[in-house]
Design a protein around this motif. Structure first.
Motif, short mmCIF file in Angstrom:
data_model
loop_
_atom_site.label_atom_id
_atom_site.label_comp_id
_atom_site.label_asym_id
_atom_site.label_seq_id
_atom_site.Cartn_x
_atom_site.Cartn_y
_atom_site.Cartn_z
N SER A 28 0.83 -1.41 -0.12
CA SER A 28 0.12 0.16 -0.08
C SER A 28 0.96 1.24 0.01
O SER A 28 0.29 2.27 -0.21
N GLU A 29 2.23 1.10 0.39
CA GLU A 29 3.09 2.22 0.35
C GLU A 29 3.76 2.30 -0.92
O GLU A 29 4.91 2.93 -1.02
N LEU A 108 6.59 1.34 8.96
CA LEU A 108 6.31 2.64 8.38
C LEU A 108 7.87 3.41 8.53
O LEU A 108 7.79 4.31 7.72
N HIS A 109 8.49 3.25 9.63
CA HIS A 109 9.75 3.88 9.44
C HIS A 109 10.54 3.33 8.24
O HIS A 109 11.16 4.51 7.80
N TYR A 110 10.47 2.19 7.81
CA TYR A 110 11.08 2.04 6.67
C TYR A 110 10.58 2.40 5.48
O TYR A 110 11.28 2.68 4.43
N CYS A 111 9.48 2.96 5.69
CA CYS A 111 8.73 3.52 4.40
C CYS A 111 9.09 4.95 4.31
O CYS A 111 8.69 5.81 3.41
N LEU A 132 -3.61 0.18 10.63
CA LEU A 132 -4.48 -0.92 11.54
C LEU A 132 -5.91 -1.03 11.01
O LEU A 132 -6.37 -2.09 11.11
N ALA A 133 -6.52 -0.08 10.13
CA ALA A 133 -8.06 -0.16 9.65
C ALA A 133 -7.85 -1.36 8.67
O ALA A 133 -8.78 -1.94 8.30
N MET A 134 -6.70 -1.35 7.86
CA MET A 134 -6.59 -2.29 6.89
C MET A 134 -6.58 -3.81 7.56
O MET A 134 -7.29 -4.71 6.93
N PHE A 135 -6.24 -3.95 8.74
CA PHE A 135 -6.22 -5.15 9.23
C PHE A 135 -7.51 -5.70 9.88
O PHE A 135 -7.67 -6.63 9.55
N HIS A 136 -8.38 -4.66 10.32
CA HIS A 136 -9.60 -4.98 10.52
C HIS A 136 -10.41 -5.32 9.42
O HIS A 136 -11.42 -6.18 9.40
N VAL A 137 -10.33 -4.59 8.26
CA VAL A 137 -10.95 -4.98 6.81
C VAL A 137 -10.74 -6.42 6.55
O VAL A 137 -11.80 -7.14 6.12
N GLU A 138 -9.36 -6.75 6.52
CA GLU A 138 -9.08 -8.04 6.04
C GLU A 138 -9.55 -8.93 6.72
O GLU A 138 -9.60 -10.26 6.22
N GLN A 139 -9.82 -9.03 8.12
CA GLN A 139 -10.42 -10.24 8.91
C GLN A 139 -11.73 -10.28 8.78
O GLN A 139 -12.74 -10.74 9.19
#
Length: 139
Positions: A28-29, A108-111, A132-139
Motif C-alpha cells: 500500500s506504500e 512505516l519507519h522503513y517507508c 490498523l484499519a486495513m487489518f480490521h477490514v481484511e479479517q
C-alpha cells in the motif's frame, strides 16, 4: 519475507495473518518486501541494544535497524513485549491492538515516516491508524 523470532517467553499468535497484513501495508506504500525480521524480547534485552547501538539509557517498545535498499524494505525490528504490555495498560487498549501498532510502526519507519517532531509524529499516528484499519477490514 517477514520473519518472527523470539528472545523471550512470548509467541505471536497467528503469524501468517500478521505477516500477510504487514505485506499488504508495504504494498500500500508502493514499496517492495525484502527481509524483515521481528525480534520479540524483554526490556532488559532491548535496553542493552539501546545502550550499545544508540547510546540511549532508556526503555523503549521498539528499535528498528533499517537496511532498506531503494524501494525494497529490509531490516531488523526489536520489540519489547514488556513495554508493549505497559503501553497498552497506559493507553487503555488491548495488548493485541498495541502490538499491531508497534509492528506497523516499524514498517512505516522503513517507508520513510519519522516521529521525532510533533508534526512528524502526527503523520505517523495517522498512518498507523490507516494501516490498523486495513487489518480490521481484511479479517
Amino acid at each position: 519475507m517477514i520473519d518472527f523470532n523470539y528472545e523471550t517467553n512470548f509467541t505471536l499468535e497467528n503469524e501468517d495473518v500478521i505477516s500477510s497484513w504487514l505485506s499488504q501495508v508495504i504494498i500500500s506504500e508502493d514499496k517492495k518486501e525484502g527481509e524483515i525480521n521481528y525480534i520479540f524480547c524483554d526490556d532488559e534485552y532491548l535496553l542493552k541494544i539501546n545502550l550499545e547501538y544508540l547510546n540511549h539509557d532508556t526503555l523503549t517498545d521498539i528499535i528498528s535497524f533499517d537496511y532498506s535498499m531503494g524501494n525494497e524494505l529490509n531490516g531488523d525490528i526489536f520489540v519489547s513485549v514488556e513495554r508493549v504490555q505497559d503501553n497498552a495498560n497506559d493507553f487503555k487498549v488491548s495488548f493485541e491492538e498495541e502490538l499491531k501498532r508497534v509492528l506497523v510502526h516499524g514498517v512505516l519507519h522503513y517507508c520513510g515516516y519519522k516521529d521525532k517532531t510533533e508534526a512528524d509524529e502526527q503523520v505517523m499516528r495517522s498512518k498507523e491508524d490507516e494501516k490498523l484499519a486495513m487489518f480490521h477490514v481484511e479479517q
